[in-house]
Design a protein around this motif. Structure first.
Motif, PDB file in Angstrom:
ATOM      1  N   TRP A   1      -6.627   2.200   4.794  1.00 20.92           N
ATOM      2  CA  TRP A   1      -6.313   0.764   4.876  1.00 20.92           C
ATOM      3  C   TRP A   1      -4.970   0.558   5.601  1.00 20.92           C
ATOM      4  O   TRP A   1      -4.829  -0.298   6.475  1.00 20.92           O
ATOM      5  N   MET A   2      -4.005   1.417   5.244  1.00 24.58           N
ATOM      6  CA  MET A   2      -2.653   1.263   5.781  1.00 24.58           C
ATOM      7  C   MET A   2      -2.558   1.702   7.240  1.00 24.58           C
ATOM      8  O   MET A   2      -1.937   1.031   8.052  1.00 24.58           O
ATOM      9  N   ASN A   3      -3.185   2.814   7.579  1.00 24.22           N
ATOM     10  CA  ASN A   3      -2.934   3.413   8.898  1.00 24.22           C
ATOM     11  C   ASN A   3      -4.107   3.358   9.876  1.00 24.22           C
ATOM     12  O   ASN A   3      -3.897   3.438  11.071  1.00 24.22           O
ATOM     13  N   LYS A   4      -5.320   3.305   9.379  1.00 24.55           N
ATOM     14  CA  LYS A   4      -6.447   3.434  10.311  1.00 24.55           C
ATOM     15  C   LYS A   4      -7.207   2.127  10.524  1.00 24.55           C
ATOM     16  O   LYS A   4      -7.785   1.909  11.584  1.00 24.55           O
TER      17      LYS A   4
ATOM     18  N   LEU B   1       0.847  -1.208   0.000  1.00 25.14           N
ATOM     19  CA  LEU B   1       0.000   0.000   0.000  1.00 25.14           C
ATOM     20  C   LEU B   1       0.876   1.251   0.000  1.00 25.14           C
ATOM     21  O   LEU B   1       0.626   2.214  -0.726  1.00 25.14           O
ATOM     22  N   ASN B   2       1.925   1.192   0.787  1.00 24.62           N
ATOM     23  CA  ASN B   2       2.815   2.344   0.937  1.00 24.62           C
ATOM     24  C   ASN B   2       3.592   2.622  -0.349  1.00 24.62           C
ATOM     25  O   ASN B   2       3.941   3.759  -0.627  1.00 24.62           O
ATOM     26  N   ARG B   3       3.862   1.563  -1.093  1.00 24.36           N
ATOM     27  CA  ARG B   3       4.674   1.723  -2.299  1.00 24.36           C
ATOM     28  C   ARG B   3       3.834   1.971  -3.554  1.00 24.36           C
ATOM     29  O   ARG B   3       4.351   1.970  -4.667  1.00 24.36           O
TER      30      ARG B   3
HETATM   31  C1  LIG Z   1       5.967   4.189   4.176  1.00 24.70           C
HETATM   32  O1  LIG Z   1       7.185   4.448   3.547  1.00 24.70           O
HETATM   33  C2  LIG Z   1       7.923   5.532   4.134  1.00 24.70           C
HETATM   34  C3  LIG Z   1       9.121   5.827   3.275  1.00 24.70           C
HETATM   35  O2  LIG Z   1       9.867   4.675   2.986  1.00 24.70           O
HETATM   36  C4  LIG Z   1       8.261   5.173   5.575  1.00 24.70           C
HETATM   37  O3  LIG Z   1       8.932   6.253   6.202  1.00 24.70           O
HETATM   38  C5  LIG Z   1       6.960   4.856   6.316  1.00 24.70           C
HETATM   39  O4  LIG Z   1       7.257   4.418   7.633  1.00 24.70           O
HETATM   40  C6  LIG Z   1       6.173   3.787   5.619  1.00 24.70           C
HETATM   41  N1  LIG Z   1       4.885   3.628   6.274  1.00 24.70           N
HETATM   42  C7  LIG Z   1       4.337   2.427   6.543  1.00 24.70           C
HETATM   43  C8  LIG Z   1       3.035   2.440   7.250  1.00 24.70           C
HETATM   44  O5  LIG Z   1       4.882   1.379   6.266  1.00 24.70           O
END
Ligand SMILES: *[C@@H]1O[C@H](CO)[C@@H](O)[C@H](O)[C@H]1NC(C)=O
Length: 466
Positions: free
Chosen positions: A101-104, A69-71
């Motif tokens: 989805w990723m954070n909440k 999700l983050n990428r």
């Molecule tokens: C998302 O990626 C960034 C940059 O690599 C990182 O700082 C962050 O912790 C990541 N977030 C999650 C929820 O994995």
């Protein structure tokens, strides 16, 4: 005169002739085998026990999902003013859904929530079928009736999270309460998909009939929406000795005869429909255009599900856009013109993501989409398959459902149509969106059918007394 002949009289004669011809044909309901769908050849010693089951996702699964999700790459912004009319808005997906989805989304507490209803696993015809099975906690001395409820695509058993308690809680005005069985359809959620071609809707009907027999249910009620509705009607046609009554939120009557009638009535729609219902069929060119616009996914899934599935197996963003687009469009006509797709008008982010998790974690989007390829083929012909349903039937019509037929057409197929309810509001994912309306209607329908059964049983008993 010439124009009149061409435009009215000729088509009218053709449709009337066609209707008479089709009326005279009898429909043959085929017999389906207990095909083995699992790996290898049929194993007669397969474990037939019913074991408790828990849905699980581990920290590694979640970390992998969050990383993906983050990428997610920068998504292409939606066209100005276009809302979701070209598909789900990339802006909305990137800014709202993916971060939620990723954070909440609380993976831990949602997993507990999804496992709140008891789940079980058993092997049917080589497939591990996973299903919710909820018995009423407190029957209050009421009779307990088994009810199997079936989801569709792109749904899952999580669609039923709000309706199950409403079905398993006794009501003052009914002398029965339900024991609910909600299976993940084969190839969906945590149920195995077939390893070889051929498992379409009628074959799934056989698997589910066998699941109910495994659980000891000879006779039961059945409810379904979407594919669940199609399978519900098929089970009712194929196994009338087992199904006491069927309740559907998507009753379909698309026999060639009905289609000819739609053509015929296009000359005099007022003979068939109230004016506010013309839009369901007329003008026919417009309706046809709407159907094409709405069903592109269907054609693709009926022909190339595996290619389409790669993106959704690999990218949660792809999965979310494809699935949630349907939760917008099929819930309310016109929602796709809004920037947020009206997505949260009726659903919470948790409810929507619970359903995504049922595809993501077990990697089931491809096997789930294959139901279209396995059903819309020459052999199964699911859409045109209009076997008559002779058991008591009921059609709940939610105003934003995509397919709708007047009672007259439904009666062509549902020969014992007990109840047709026009709902005040709601769309395609009715049990999640309007659980009370759906549960009330199921109770009402079964109340009528049970009343008839009791009266019949009493009459038979009296005859024996004489
Ligand atoms: C998302 O990626 C960034 C940059 O690599 C990182 O700082 C962050 O912790 C990541 N977030 C999650 C929820 O994995």
């Amino acid at each position: 005169m010439n124009i009149l002949i061409k435009l009215v009289i000729l088509p009218a004669i053709v449709s009337i002739g066609g209707i008479i011809y089709l009326q005279s044909r009898t429909v043959q309901i085929p017999v389906y085998e207990n095909t083995w769908w699992g790996p290898g050849i049929e194993n007669h010693n397969v474990d037939k026990s019913i074991k408790p089951f828990k849905i699980d996702w581990n920290d590694k699964d979640i970390e992998d999902l969050k990383n993906r999700l983050n990428r997610t790459r920068d998504l292409v912004p939606h066209l100005e003013g276009a809302g979701w009319t070209y598909g789900m808005s990339g802006n909305f997906l990137k800014e709202t859904i993916l971060p939620y989805w990723m954070n909440k989304y609380d993976f831990k507490s949602r997993l507990t929530h999804i496992n709140k209803f008891p789940l079980f696993s058993t092997n049917i015809q080589g497939l591990n079928i996973r299903f919710v099975h909820v018995k009423p906690k407190n029957t209050n001395g009421k009779r307990v009736l088994p009810l199997i409820i079936l989801h569709g695509w792109p749904g899952s058993i999580t669609e039923f999270q709000k309706v199950i308690p409403l079905l398993t809680t006794p009501r003052d005005d009914q002398d029965f309460v339900f024991e609910v069985i909600a299976p993940c359809l084969p190839g969906f959620g945590f149920s195995d998909g077939a390893v070889r071609p051929g498992l379409g809707a009628p074959q799934i009907a056989v698997v589910l009939k066998n699941l109910m027999l495994r659980l000891g249910f000879e006779k039961y009620y059945i409810h379904g929406g979407d594919w669940g509705a199609i399978i519900t009607a098929m089970m009712s046609s194929l196994f009338p000795a087992h199904v006491l009554g069927m309740h559907s939120t998507m009753c379909i009557a698309t026999s060639p005869k009905v289609l000819l009638k739609v053509m015929f009535y296009s000359f005099f729609p007022s003979l068939l429909l109230a004016e506010e219902d013309y839009h369901w069929f007329y003008p026919m060119s417009e309706r046809f255009g709407q159907i094409l616009y709405f069903t592109g996914y269907l054609h693709l899934q009926a022909t190339r599900p595996d290619s389409l599935g790669v993106g959704m197996a690999d990218s949660p963003a792809a999965l979310a856009s494809y699935v949630l687009e349907k939760f917008s469009e099929a819930t309310k006509r016109g929602s796709i013109f809004k920037d947020d797709g009206g997505l949260f008008d009726k659903f919470t982010p948790e409810e929507l993501i619970d359903n995504l998790m049922m595809y993501w974690i077990p990697n089931k989007m491809t096997t789930a989409m294959r139901i279209y390829a396995e059903s819309f083929n020459k052999k199964n012909n699911a859409w045109a398959q209009q076997w008559p349903v002779e058991i008591p039937s009921s059609c709940a019509q939610f105003p934003h459902e995509i397919s709708w037929y007047p009672r007259e057409f439904l009666q062509e197929r549902f020969l014992n149509l007990v109840l047709v309810t026009r709902m005040p509001r709601g769309g395609h994912f009715a049990t999640l969106e309007e659980p009370e309306l759906a549960a009330n209607d199921i109770h009402k329908f079964v109340g009528i059918v049970e009343g008839q059964r009791m009266a019949f049983a009493q009459k038979s008993a009296m005859k024996t007394d004489l």
